[in-house]
Design an enzyme around this catalytic site. Sequence first.
Site, PDB file in Angstrom:
ATOM      1  N   PHE A 149       0.813  -1.549  -0.007  1.00 42.83           N
ATOM      2  CA  PHE A 149      -0.684  -0.333   0.325  1.00 42.83           C
ATOM      3  C   PHE A 149       1.185   1.261  -0.054  1.00 42.83           C
ATOM      4  CE2 PHE A 149      -2.897   3.150   2.082  1.00 42.83           C
ATOM      5  CZ  PHE A 149      -3.651   3.365   1.019  1.00 42.83           C
ATOM      6  N   ASP A 234       9.452   2.969   1.640  1.00 40.52           N
ATOM      7  CA  ASP A 234       8.401   3.758   1.997  1.00 40.52           C
ATOM      8  C   ASP A 234       8.331   3.553   3.416  1.00 40.52           C
ATOM      9  OD1 ASP A 234       6.092   5.223   2.807  1.00 40.52           O
ATOM     10  OD2 ASP A 234       4.813   3.419   0.291  1.00 40.52           O
ATOM     11  N   LYS A 263       3.217  11.101   6.718  1.00 42.68           N
ATOM     12  CA  LYS A 263       2.447  11.426   8.232  1.00 42.68           C
ATOM     13  C   LYS A 263       2.870  12.033   9.222  1.00 42.68           C
ATOM     14  CE  LYS A 263       0.171   6.995   6.119  1.00 42.68           C
ATOM     15  NZ  LYS A 263      -1.145   7.885   5.836  1.00 42.68           N
TER      16      LYS A 263
END
Length: 408
Positions: A149, A234, A263
Amino acid sequence: MSAATPAVDTGTIRIIGAEEQHVAHNYHPLPVVIASGEGVWVTDVEGKRYLDLLSAYSALNFGHGHPAILAVAREQLDRLTLTSRAYHNDQLGPFAAALAELCGKDLVLPMNTGAEAVETGIKVARAWGYRVKGIPADAATVVVAQGNFHGRTTTIVGFSDDPQARDDFGPYAPGFTQVPFGDAEAIEAAITPHTAAVLIEPIQGEAGVIMPPDGYLRAVREICTRNNVLFIADEIQSGLGRVGETFACDREGVVPDVYLLGKALGGGILPLSAVVADAEILGVIRPGEHGSTFGGNPLAAAVGLRVVELLATGDFQKRARTLGAHLETKLTELVGHGVTGIRVAGLWAGVDIDPSVGTGRQVAERLLGRGVLVKDTHGQTIRIAPPLVVRATELDWAVEQLRVVLAG
């Protein structure tokens, strides 16, 4: 720490109704309307308190309203918020220098969202492949992992195998080769002379906090080095203290060629993401080839600098390690009692719910009724990711609520 009851008051219903009527249904939120937050606790519009064990998918690693982050944001709001990159601003340079040092790299390319960071990383890898490695024009490929994801842009969903993210959004961009997550040999077999990069999550978050076998990241690093391929990590969810280290790659002592961050980098206040790499990689991007009006804005840079300063002490990483071990001990006691398996990395856990108890969504809704906020993924799994400022007693209380819910 009194438990809350489900939000069913008319005020809550009215607000949810307005959202349902006027906001596109791209999410399926739990039926609670949050009005304020402090630390690990949030309060809804009816005054009920909940322990936040989601942290906005790890964007709130430092908790709601961390005073040091709020202070720098308030100060910067009164000075300057946006210039675009048409001009220099006095916050971007210090932020980039500090983040580069934290990562042990030369350069930072600032963006806003995590998906933007991934898209940027792909562009950088392709440009590097053509301009440095010598891959023929338009032939560069990137190896990715099954179960990944990396976001929901049209490019990214094309190399997802999640039907919910992928179906009905084609045609998909070519140039990606998918292999099983955790299988280093499959990565090596997929590499060709046209491969520019391997893009993976060191720990797969949306998939349910899925961890690869020991030695996997070290093997990926060695394979990429030997084949002159970029290793792109990531770390948008797994990085910045969440797993008990600054980065999940640190768990195996591995340094990727490129970090993708987001984030928590924005301190839970605003969107901030970045691609971080050495000059021989990020230096391939020329003026005008990539940008963002808001990327590197002074407000985000000021907040990001404070976040890096908080991480530089190592206190949050240590806290996540210690409390994560405590959480794992408590969750292990539930295996066989409504839980079929757990996976824990620092203060990040995937908990697989026995189907006889209910779905992950049903368990999340029952926990909501007891004052605990979690979110489900992939049907039977709930994720636990509290702010790193959580206390052991709060974790104990939350696990006890889960125990009660599982017992029916």
